[in-house]
Scaffold this motif. Structure first.
Motif, short mmCIF file in Angstrom:
data_model
loop_
_atom_site.label_atom_id
_atom_site.label_comp_id
_atom_site.label_asym_id
_atom_site.label_seq_id
_atom_site.Cartn_x
_atom_site.Cartn_y
_atom_site.Cartn_z
N THR A 62 0.85 -1.19 0.00
CA THR A 62 0.00 0.00 0.00
C THR A 62 0.89 1.25 0.00
OG1 THR A 62 -1.68 -1.18 1.29
CG2 THR A 62 -1.89 1.22 1.14
N PRO A 63 1.03 1.88 -1.16
CA PRO A 63 1.85 3.10 -1.20
C PRO A 63 1.12 4.30 -0.62
CG PRO A 63 0.89 2.68 -3.35
CD PRO A 63 0.46 1.54 -2.46
N ALA A 64 1.87 5.34 -0.32
CA ALA A 64 1.25 6.61 0.03
C ALA A 64 0.58 7.17 -1.23
CB ALA A 64 2.30 7.59 0.55
N THR A 65 -0.37 8.07 -1.06
CA THR A 65 -1.09 8.61 -2.21
C THR A 65 -1.11 10.14 -2.19
OG1 THR A 65 -3.21 8.45 -1.05
CG2 THR A 65 -2.59 6.60 -2.48
N VAL A 66 -1.33 10.69 -3.37
CA VAL A 66 -1.49 12.13 -3.54
C VAL A 66 -2.81 12.37 -4.26
CG1 VAL A 66 -0.57 14.21 -4.64
CG2 VAL A 66 0.99 12.52 -3.70
N GLU A 67 -3.54 13.38 -3.81
CA GLU A 67 -4.80 13.74 -4.48
C GLU A 67 -4.57 14.96 -5.36
OE1 GLU A 67 -8.46 12.82 -1.62
OE2 GLU A 67 -6.89 13.97 -0.62
N PHE A 68 -4.92 14.83 -6.63
CA PHE A 68 -4.85 15.95 -7.57
C PHE A 68 -6.27 16.44 -7.85
CE2 PHE A 68 -0.76 13.99 -8.43
CZ PHE A 68 0.07 15.07 -8.67
N PHE A 69 -6.50 17.74 -7.64
CA PHE A 69 -7.82 18.32 -7.86
C PHE A 69 -7.80 19.17 -9.12
CE2 PHE A 69 -7.60 17.25 -3.46
CZ PHE A 69 -8.87 16.81 -3.15
N ASP A 70 -8.77 18.93 -9.98
CA ASP A 70 -8.88 19.66 -11.23
C ASP A 70 -9.63 20.96 -10.96
OD1 ASP A 70 -8.82 20.33 -13.87
OD2 ASP A 70 -10.47 19.03 -14.47
N ILE A 71 -8.89 22.06 -10.81
CA ILE A 71 -9.51 23.36 -10.52
C ILE A 71 -9.78 24.05 -11.85
CG2 ILE A 71 -9.31 25.53 -9.27
CD1 ILE A 71 -9.14 23.16 -7.40
N ALA A 72 -11.02 23.97 -12.32
CA ALA A 72 -11.37 24.54 -13.61
C ALA A 72 -11.82 25.99 -13.47
CB ALA A 72 -12.48 23.70 -14.25
N GLY A 73 -12.09 26.62 -14.60
CA GLY A 73 -12.77 27.91 -14.59
C GLY A 73 -11.91 29.14 -14.38
N LEU A 74 -10.58 28.98 -14.34
CA LEU A 74 -9.74 30.16 -14.13
C LEU A 74 -9.44 30.86 -15.45
CD1 LEU A 74 -7.14 29.38 -11.34
CD2 LEU A 74 -9.20 30.75 -11.24
N VAL A 75 -10.01 32.04 -15.60
CA VAL A 75 -9.77 32.87 -16.78
C VAL A 75 -9.58 34.30 -16.28
CG1 VAL A 75 -11.13 31.43 -18.35
CG2 VAL A 75 -12.27 33.25 -17.05
N ARG A 76 -9.22 35.20 -17.19
CA ARG A 76 -9.10 36.60 -16.80
C ARG A 76 -10.46 37.09 -16.32
NH1 ARG A 76 -6.75 38.06 -20.89
NH2 ARG A 76 -4.61 38.34 -20.18
#
Length: 363
Positions: A62-76
């Protein structure tokens, strides 16, 4: 470890996240607010686990894990609500660090939102939105604190700190780059300021540049920018990462070797995240399982025990510790004990990366 992926449209952010999701142990919706961003959970690369698994004849790894969050919607204009900006900016407050994907490839078939490839301009576009969002939050917080300070003089030093940070933000300076003491940063932490989040820049390059990006002028300018703010740059080709993620495990190494790469970009990104956040792993091993556990560098033994179970910390007695390298040299735990390399450590022991541990506790 929670990493939020941000970037302008058409920089390769979605391609990278999809590769992460494919490579991950699971992919699901993770509720933050009213919108549910995607989360990809990936394993932290750690060859030590397979070695320990063989030594202890473990039933699973059982390895350690990392959570990646897809943060959408960033525009000027995100800080003013453009592209659902306010909602998605709030999502960034939930992560430990920001992974900022920056386009460093030319492709006439993929239109850039601003008409040309310019990494520094892209970074400044998004970071301006983060600054504006922080300013809006600080203004509200400052008003509330001023009201409370009328009846509580002890709040005045804190009010001065908020004012100083606000002035720096108005000058375009990120909180993480401000000259603040450790105590001042600790006081600000509860605000979840976006520009206080540590950042890794991901230079998304073409397939031609993935094994040697030194000649890429966009990567060069990005690295020069990052060096000014002590930020790390990881060079990745999101398209290749997507291909690697789809391959069977036994074929990945060969595919990467053909490209002149020692490991995937995703693995390098995970390692960069560990360095950025000051994280290390300790290990547990036995017949049931060989496992890696993520902790902050500087954790003492009881705190580390608490990451396994709160009872372990509450009833901590001792930790049986052997360094991974010493254990492997000896060939078995019994030989390491015979050689005097297995130690019994108490509550003040500061954990080291690669410690193989068995906790003794009583509740």
């Amino acid at each position: 470890m929670k990493l939020g992926i941000v970037g302008l449209p058409n920089v390769g952010k979605s391609t990278l996240f999809n590769a992460i999701t494919s490579a991950g142990a699971e992919a699901s919706n993770y509720p933050f607010c009213t919108i549910e961003p995607n989360v990809g959970v990936v394993s932290v690369p750690d060859e030590r686990l397979s070695v320990l698994s063989k030594m202890f004849n473990s039933a699973k790894i059982t390895p350690a894990t990392v959570e990646f969050f897809d943060i959408a919607g960033l525009v000027r204009g995100a800080s003013k609500g453009e592209g659902l900006g306010n909602t998605f900016l709030s999502h960034i407050r939930e992560v430990n660090a920001i992974v900022h994907v920056v386009r460093c490839f030319e492709d006439d078939n993929i239109v850039h939102v601003d008409g040309s490839v310019d990494p520094i301009r892209d970074i400044e576009t998004i970071e301006l939105e983060l600054v504006l969002s922080d300013l809006e939050m600080l203004e509200r917080h400052k008003t509330k604190t001023e009201r409370n300070a009328r009846n509580d003089k002890s709040l005045r030093p804190y009010l001065e700190l908020v004012g100083k940070v606000k002035e720096n933000l108005e000058a375009g300076k990120m909180v993480r780059a401000m000259d603040l003491t450790d105590d001042e940063r600790k006081e600000l932490r509860g605000l979840g300021l976006l520009t206080d989040k540590p950042v890794i820049y991901v230079a998304n390059v073409s397939e031609d540049d993935v094994s040697d990006s030194e000649g890429n002028v966009h990567v060069k300018s990005l690295k020069e920018y990052a060096d000014r703010f002590d930020c790390e740059v990881v060079t990745i080709c999101a398209r290749i990462e997507a291909e690697v993620a789809e391959l069977p495990e036994e074929e990945k190494g060969e595919f990467l070797a053909e490209l002149g790469l020692a490991e995937s970009g995703l693995d390098r990104l995970v390692r960069a995240g560990y360095r950025l956040l000051g994280l290390i792993s300790f290990l547990t091993a036995g017949e049931k399982e060989s496992r890696a556990w993520t902790i902050k560098r500087g954790y003492r033994a009881p705190q580390a025990a608490g990451t396994i179970h709160t009872d372990f910390e509450r009833g901590f007695i001792k930790a049986q510790v052997v360094a991974y390298d010493a254990l492997i040299r000896c060939g078995s735990l019994a030989e390491a004990k015979a050689g005097g390399l297995v130690r019994m450590e108490g509550k003040d022991y500061v954990m080291q990366d690669g410690d193989v541990v068995e906790f003794r506790f009583n509740v």
